[in-house]
Design a protein around this motif. Structure first.
Motif, mmCIF file in Angstrom:
data_model
loop_
_atom_site.group_PDB
_atom_site.id
_atom_site.type_symbol
_atom_site.label_atom_id
_atom_site.label_comp_id
_atom_site.label_asym_id
_atom_site.label_seq_id
_atom_site.Cartn_x
_atom_site.Cartn_y
_atom_site.Cartn_z
ATOM 1 N N LEU A 244 -7.641 -2.396 -1.132
ATOM 2 C CA LEU A 244 -8.352 -3.617 -1.048
ATOM 3 C C LEU A 244 -7.637 -4.966 -0.768
ATOM 4 O O LEU A 244 -8.479 -5.784 0.227
ATOM 5 C CB LEU A 244 -9.108 -3.564 -2.497
ATOM 6 C CG LEU A 244 -10.169 -4.814 -2.519
ATOM 7 C CD1 LEU A 244 -11.222 -4.336 -1.679
ATOM 8 C CD2 LEU A 244 -10.860 -4.491 -4.119
ATOM 9 N N CYS A 245 -6.663 -5.075 -1.270
ATOM 10 C CA CYS A 245 -5.957 -6.456 -0.728
ATOM 11 C C CYS A 245 -5.621 -6.443 0.677
ATOM 12 O O CYS A 245 -5.997 -7.682 1.173
ATOM 13 C CB CYS A 245 -4.785 -6.649 -1.645
ATOM 14 S SG CYS A 245 -3.639 -7.903 -1.204
ATOM 15 N N SER A 246 -5.316 -5.357 1.268
ATOM 16 C CA SER A 246 -5.014 -5.403 2.809
ATOM 17 C C SER A 246 -6.301 -5.895 3.580
ATOM 18 O O SER A 246 -6.108 -6.401 4.580
ATOM 19 C CB SER A 246 -4.581 -4.063 3.093
ATOM 20 O OG SER A 246 -5.483 -2.963 3.014
ATOM 21 N N SER A 247 -7.545 -5.730 2.997
ATOM 22 C CA SER A 247 -8.765 -5.817 3.705
ATOM 23 C C SER A 247 -9.135 -7.182 3.185
ATOM 24 O O SER A 247 -10.070 -7.788 4.043
ATOM 25 C CB SER A 247 -9.863 -4.850 3.451
ATOM 26 O OG SER A 247 -10.139 -4.899 2.036
ATOM 27 N N LEU A 248 -8.800 -7.697 1.978
ATOM 28 C CA LEU A 248 -9.223 -9.109 1.783
ATOM 29 C C LEU A 248 -8.374 -10.182 2.016
ATOM 30 O O LEU A 248 -8.890 -11.398 1.996
ATOM 31 C CB LEU A 248 -9.541 -9.161 0.178
ATOM 32 C CG LEU A 248 -10.288 -8.339 -0.386
ATOM 33 C CD1 LEU A 248 -10.251 -8.321 -1.844
ATOM 34 C CD2 LEU A 248 -11.674 -8.649 -0.054
ATOM 35 N N VAL B 222 0.714 -1.258 -0.191
ATOM 36 C CA VAL B 222 -0.093 0.137 0.014
ATOM 37 C C VAL B 222 0.909 1.185 0.023
ATOM 38 O O VAL B 222 0.620 2.167 -0.936
ATOM 39 C CB VAL B 222 -1.003 -0.037 1.272
ATOM 40 C CG1 VAL B 222 -1.706 1.385 1.212
ATOM 41 C CG2 VAL B 222 -2.123 -1.161 1.082
ATOM 42 N N PHE B 223 1.858 1.281 0.898
ATOM 43 C CA PHE B 223 2.569 2.432 0.957
ATOM 44 C C PHE B 223 3.529 2.620 -0.326
ATOM 45 O O PHE B 223 3.859 3.563 -0.633
ATOM 46 C CB PHE B 223 3.651 2.449 2.429
ATOM 47 C CG PHE B 223 2.661 3.052 3.537
ATOM 48 C CD1 PHE B 223 2.738 4.331 3.867
ATOM 49 C CD2 PHE B 223 2.243 1.959 4.266
ATOM 50 C CE1 PHE B 223 1.935 4.538 4.811
ATOM 51 C CE2 PHE B 223 1.656 2.370 5.362
ATOM 52 C CZ PHE B 223 1.339 3.855 5.898
ATOM 53 N N GLY C 127 0.184 -7.328 -2.916
ATOM 54 C CA GLY C 127 0.087 -7.302 -1.381
ATOM 55 C C GLY C 127 0.334 -8.657 -0.652
ATOM 56 O O GLY C 127 1.077 -9.100 0.457
ATOM 57 N N ALA C 128 -0.040 -9.915 -1.305
ATOM 58 C CA ALA C 128 0.136 -11.176 -0.853
ATOM 59 C C ALA C 128 1.696 -11.748 -1.134
ATOM 60 O O ALA C 128 2.002 -12.561 -0.250
ATOM 61 C CB ALA C 128 -0.699 -12.309 -1.740
ATOM 62 N N THR C 129 2.458 -11.276 -1.936
ATOM 63 C CA THR C 129 3.775 -11.783 -1.950
ATOM 64 C C THR C 129 4.468 -11.310 -0.692
ATOM 65 O O THR C 129 5.148 -12.070 -0.320
ATOM 66 C CB THR C 129 4.577 -11.045 -3.262
ATOM 67 O OG1 THR C 129 3.835 -11.544 -4.433
ATOM 68 C CG2 THR C 129 5.601 -11.238 -3.433
ATOM 69 N N GLY D 26 -2.706 -5.328 -8.051
ATOM 70 C CA GLY D 26 -2.836 -4.703 -6.818
ATOM 71 C C GLY D 26 -3.466 -5.771 -5.917
ATOM 72 O O GLY D 26 -3.093 -5.735 -4.700
ATOM 73 N N ILE D 27 -4.824 -6.299 -6.288
ATOM 74 C CA ILE D 27 -5.574 -7.149 -5.243
ATOM 75 C C ILE D 27 -4.755 -8.385 -5.171
ATOM 76 O O ILE D 27 -4.885 -8.687 -3.714
ATOM 77 C CB ILE D 27 -6.808 -7.281 -6.001
ATOM 78 C CG1 ILE D 27 -7.725 -6.181 -6.050
ATOM 79 C CG2 ILE D 27 -7.753 -8.473 -5.287
ATOM 80 C CD1 ILE D 27 -9.081 -6.348 -6.930
#
Length: 520
Positions: free
Chosen positions: A351-355, A188-189, A413-415, A408-409
């Motif tokens: 959105l990825c951080s919330s999913l 995100v950052f 973030g998942a990596t 992005g989703i």
């Protein structure tokens, strides 16, 4: 005699409303309880991955002004203009020096964070980046393009440190139920940094001929904020207990970051990790590469990190401007449409951080790869046919936005979350030296090779990225265990099944000596 009981029926909408109110109350309570954690996430992000993303996107905006400055400076010194090929060479050195510095910083980071702790090393990295910002900010006043070159190199070193430390630090300060969210904030950052670079780099703000030194020096502001505020926060609880053995500091850090709730289950997990690691030695980088007990983790780390670099996202950003021009967007509008791509990546990362805690890391990775393959296939078709059908241009623009959103989703973030969670406290610094090497070498090689691939293959260059994504999706689906909600010891046990097959493995079957070193 029969008795009748009057039961008041509740409408389904009333039940749903009560559930929503209860969920909102839970979120508010978590926000209050974990206020210290969220504050530290903000502080780590603004001086961690934010400058990394900022300097990736910002350097293209002042390129014409910097080339003009180089030529003017040379003319003042020698009385003759610099040949165009030499200007291009100097500009290439300025751009690539950032990657060279990042590689140096990330390779040195593992040993230094083990010896001097992450918090102190992060503050040291802030000083390096601040020095770099000052050099670039005063370069025009000093009439020295060499200061830009040196500043970019030092900026790479400082950000190489920070981008190595940030994922480890933020992953270690969070409880299991929030670990996916906190790890995803690294992406995100990073995307916020990209968007900030795109916004501030516009000619109407700091991308003008008179203000470009301030544009290059902007990251000095963010690292200064972190340098001032980070001393108010503790080192990570696992570090304080496992590596320092300081029970009091460990308990104090837990209270400061996680509030006054019941965290005994989390504390017990960290203590069990300490007991398991008490007879484990911290391996050097080459020893990590040779260790059979880490073979599966290494394969997963190399797969996800290489795929992140070669998934085609950088190619999409490169191609986007050409697609926009072909779609007959006005030249003055193209930077703003490109900004829309950056904002889309940023919003999808949020959105990825919330999913990520709902769907897990594994699904977001392999599912994201699979969807990106389909989008790239469609984009290749539209780019190939754009000269035959005018409406293909607009389909290409849509597919570019879709690719960035699914990136992005999913993988973005998942990596980071997977790479942090598959290594324990003692092996993580050495593992992230390898991560940093892959990251920065990938950026460098992609920048060198991709222009030739575009020249010879055109839009069919995306077939390379499609193949990489497809293979990685299958590997992740078949071999990567889900790490959501699991302790480090549980994740290690899952990987032991891959590393040793049917052999009987005990978690405490490690070498007896303890050596804290991450040298090569």
């Amino acid at each position: 005699m029969a008795r009748f009981v009057l039961v008041q029926a509740r409408h389904p909408f009333q039940e749903k409303e009560q559930e929503n109110v209860a969920a909102d109350c839970l979120h508010v309570r978590m926000g209050i309880q974990y206020r210290g954690l969220f504050q530290m996430i903000l502080v780590l992000g603004i001086g961690g991955s934010f400058p990394y993303g900022f300097h990736i996107s910002v350097i293209n905006y002042p390129s014409l002004h910097i080339k003009k400055f180089i030529n003017e400076t040379w003319l003042e010194r020698h009385g003759s203009p610099l040949p165009q090929e030499n200007i291009v060479l100097l500009w290439s050195c300025i751009v690539s020096s950032y990657g060279i510095g990042g590689l140096l910083g990330s390779v040195c980071c593992g040993y230094l964070t083990t010896k001097y702790r992450k918090k102190k090393c992060q503050m040291f990295a802030n000083l390096i980046t601040l020095t770099a910002a000052l050099l670039m900010g005063f370069s025009k006043m000093a009439r020295s393009f060499e200061m830009i070159l040196l500043g970019r190199l030092l900026c790479g070193v400082g950000i190489g440190f920070s981008f190595n430390i940030h994922p480890q630090y933020v992953g270690e300060i969070s409880p299991k139920k929030l670990r996916g969210f906190t790890n995803a904030t690294v992406a995100v950052f990073l995307t916020l940094g990209k968007v900030a670079g795109q916004v501030i780099g516009l000619g109407e703000i700091l991308g003008s001929e008179s203000l470009w030194p301030l544009l290059l020096a902007f990251s000095g502001l963010t690292v200064t904020i972190q340098l001032v505020t980070l001393p108010c926060f503790p080192d990570s609880p696992p570090y304080l207990l496992i590596q320092k053995g300081n029970e009091d500091a460990f308990q104090k850090a837990i209270r400061q970051l996680w509030g006054e709730g019941d965290h005994q289950a989390e504390i017990d997990d960290i203590k069990r990790e300490k007991a398991a690691m008490s007879c484990t030695k911290s391996l050097r980088v080459l020893e990590v590469l040779r260790a059979q007990s880490l073979r599966g983790q290494l394969y997963v780390m190399i797969t996800v990190m290489t795929t992140l670099q070669l998934c085609g996202i950088n190619a999409i950003y490169f191609y986007s401007s050409e697609v926009f021009r072909t779609a007959q967007f006005e030249e003055t509008l193209i930077p703003y449409v490109a900004l829309g791509i950056g904002i889309s990546e940023c919003l999808s990362s949020i959105l990825c951080s919330s999913l990520i805690e709902r769907f897990g890391r594994k699904l977001l990775l392999w599912g994201g790869y699979a969807v990106m393959v389909l989008v790239l296939a469609a984009l290749t078709v539209t780019l190939s046919l754009q000269h035959r059908f005018f409406w293909m241009h607009y389909l290409s623009v849509i597919f570019i936005f879709l690719f960035v959103i699914f990136y992005g989703i999913g993988p973005s973030g998942a990596t980071i979350s997977v790479m942090v969670e598959i290594f324990n406290q003692t092996y993580r610094p050495s593992a992230f030296v390898i991560v940093g090497f892959i990251n920065w070498m990938g950026l460098f090689l992609l920048g060198m090779i991709f222009p030739f691939a575009v020249e010879y293959l055109g839009p069919f260059c995306f077939l390379i990225f499609m193949g990489i994504l497809a293979v990685s999706s299958v590997i992740i689906y078949l071999y990567v265990p889900e790490t959501k909600g699991k302790s480090i010891l549980e994740i290690t046990a899952e990987f032991n099944k891959l590393n040793y097959g049917k052999k009987q493995v005990f978690l405490n079957n490690f070498p007896k000596e303890t050596v804290l070193c991450t040298k090569l």
